[in-house]
Design an enzyme around this catalytic site. Structure first.
Site, short mmCIF file in Angstrom:
data_model
loop_
_atom_site.label_atom_id
_atom_site.label_comp_id
_atom_site.label_asym_id
_atom_site.label_seq_id
_atom_site.Cartn_x
_atom_site.Cartn_y
_atom_site.Cartn_z
N GLU A 55 -66.60 26.22 -1.35
CA GLU A 55 -66.83 24.91 -1.10
C GLU A 55 -68.19 24.44 -1.59
O GLU A 55 -68.67 23.79 -0.47
CB GLU A 55 -66.22 24.47 0.38
CG GLU A 55 -64.92 24.80 0.41
CD GLU A 55 -64.32 24.62 1.94
OE1 GLU A 55 -65.20 24.36 2.87
OE2 GLU A 55 -63.16 24.76 2.16
N GLU A 64 -55.25 29.49 -0.70
CA GLU A 64 -54.85 28.95 0.57
C GLU A 64 -53.71 27.88 0.94
O GLU A 64 -53.92 27.02 1.59
CB GLU A 64 -56.30 28.23 1.27
CG GLU A 64 -57.57 29.26 1.15
CD GLU A 64 -58.55 28.81 1.68
OE1 GLU A 64 -58.69 27.68 2.57
OE2 GLU A 64 -59.78 29.18 1.30
C1 GLA Z 1 -61.22 26.36 4.13
C2 GLA Z 1 -61.55 27.93 4.21
C3 GLA Z 1 -60.94 28.59 4.99
C4 GLA Z 1 -60.10 28.06 6.16
C5 GLA Z 1 -59.83 26.60 6.08
C6 GLA Z 1 -59.03 26.14 7.08
O1 GLA Z 1 -60.35 25.89 3.42
O2 GLA Z 1 -61.80 28.08 2.80
O3 GLA Z 1 -61.35 29.93 5.29
O4 GLA Z 1 -61.44 27.86 7.10
O5 GLA Z 1 -60.90 25.91 5.37
O6 GLA Z 1 -58.63 26.90 8.00
#
Ligand code: GLA
Length: 449
Positions: free
Chosen positions: A255, A363
């Site tokens: 991020e 994710e």
């Molecule tokens: C982001 C992070 C993850 C997690 C999500 C929320 O996507 O990369 O590690 O913390 O947020 O759960």
């Protein structure tokens, strides 16, 4: 192309068979169309009643602000009636077709084997789940890769006291905590995505400060880069030296981009201490320096399918790729029931892939505030359309190597907290029973064989 041909061929064969029977018996029931639609030719399961309500989120700390903030419905792939779906592949689904297991030739009953010829299938879990037999039974049945939801983040690994006492000034990590997780993952025969080395979130503020104390001043750029290198070296080498081959990929930087494009600045102490986005390249430089052969280095981000952010990420990745520092793009894929469109995701996959990168969906979850059967059907169909698109992209040469769900069951989700309403985003219900989406994802493979 090949799939389309097979379907047409199948339809044609059945049509000819029907004509033959008419010829032989002089009569033929039915509507005389003699064709078989895709929905009839491929099996679709019945609605299984879906998941029951969950209890809420995991209570995870450090959830990024503004995640999916730009998400807005944009017209989806799922029809209003929850049955007719017009997507990129024009799949039509209903609730009355036979289950995959009733179709001759269907073999796969778990996700990891179903997709073994395409990509590994992963799930994010927490450390305690690694010791929970019931959870691990389901995990090991369907998945061959795990990501630690929290246990390998800097906030879990950095040791404040030991760092403060260290004479060499280097940060110290909790190798025992790391070993605990790595031992368990290894004992289950799973592979691990390393998540995550450099992130503005879930990294303690004292790590950026003089003397490793909360009240210290921010350290200089030079000191922060030394700390970064030391941390990356220690974590990667601990994993590689003690558990060779276990961690196959790392989210090196998570991020780094702001939602509206450009780099994340104000809320990143990495950016502030180093003074620019240079910290991103440095992180990859160090990770490359210490990574064992074959360990892949990823940049990971959310809203990665949104056009503006995607273009900024691509620019960053092109620079890193030219220097041989990055191997892959980690697309977080926190999506909802109608946004983004599957074709937006497909465009993003192509854009990252054109840079010459490996793609992992790192994710995935799909925010769904309803536990009604019709919504679980919509969710199943949308998951199916997503996976059909992934396979189509792979047919076209895109290198997708892993798809990871962000949690096992609807009670293991961060989303209920984050969205301020109950969410049912995942593949398994509160009792770890597969939701309809699992059947639909298996059907993508089973119906295609
Ligand atoms: C982001 C992070 C993850 C997690 C999500 C929320 O996507 O990369 O590690 O913390 O947020 O759960």
């Amino acid at each position: 192309m090949a799939r389309g041909f097979r379907k047409t061929y199948r339809g044609l064969s059945l049509f000819l068979l029907c004509v033959l029977i008419i010829g032989m018996l002089g009569a033929c029931g039915g509507d005389g169309q003699g064709s078989v639609s895709e929905s009839e030719a491929t099996a679709m399961p019945e609605v299984d009643g879906g998941a029951s309500g969950g209890e809420g989120a995991t209570g995870q700390e450090g959830v990024p602000d503004g995640e999916n903030a730009s998400a807005s419905p944009e017209g989806g792939d799922v029809g209003d009636d929850g049955k007719t779906v017009v997507g990129a592949t024009e799949t039509v689904v209903g609730t009355t077709e036979p289950k995959p297991s009733e179709v001759p030739g269907v073999t796969h009953t778990n996700l990891k084997d179903a997709y073994a010829n395409h990509f590994s299938v992963g799930v994010a879990i927490n450390a305690w789940q690694l010791e929970d037999k019931k959870t691990m039974k389901v995990v090991k049945k369907h998945f061959n890769s795990v990501t630690m939801e929290n246990a390998m983040k800097p906030t879990s690994l950095l040791d404040m006291e030991a760092s403060g006492k260290a004479k060499d000034g280097e940060p110290k990590i909790r190798t025992q905590s790391l070993a605990y997780v790595l031992d368990l993952v290894q004992s289950h025969g799973l592979k691990l995505r390393g998540h995550t080395l450099v992130w503005h979130n879930q990294t303690p503020e004292w790590f950026f400060r003089e003397g490793y104390v909360w009240e210290g001043d921010l350290v200089s750029k030079e000191v922060m880069l030394q700390r970064m290198e030391s941390y990356i070296k220690q974590v990667m080498e601990y994993c590689q030296d003690n558990y060779p081959g276990l961690v196959y990929a790392w989210d090196v930087v998570n991020e780094g981009m702001a939602d509206d494009g450009g780099y994340r600045e104000e809320d990143s102490l990495w950016y502030q201490t180093v003074g620019s986005e240079e910290y991103i390249e440095k992180a990859f430089e160090y990770a490359r320096k210490y990574a064992a052969d074959g360990v892949k280095l990823f940049y990971n981000d959310y809203n990665e399918y949104a056009t503006i952010k995607r273009e900024y990420i691509c620019e960053l990745l092109r620079g890193l790729k030219d220097k041989g520092l990055v191997d892959g793009m980690g697309m977080q894929m926190h999506i909802d029931m109608s946004y983004p469109s599957i074709s937006d995701v497909e465009d993003a996959i192509r854009a990252y892939s054109e840079i010459g990168l490996e793609i992992q969906l790192t994710e995935i979850d799909m925010h769904n505030p309803s536990d009604k059967d019709e919504d679980f059907l919509k969710q199943a169909v949308r998951y199916q359309l997503l996976f059909q698109m992934l396979l189509r992209e792979m047919d076209g040469g895109t290198n997708i190597t892993n798809v990871t769900f962000w949690g096992l069951s609807d009670v293991d989700t961060w989303l209920s907290n984050h969205k301020g309403e109950q969410s049912y985003p995942l593949l398994f219900d509160a009792k770890n029973k597969p939701k309809l989406a699992v059947e639909y994802l298996l059907q993508v493979i089973n119906g295609d064989e």
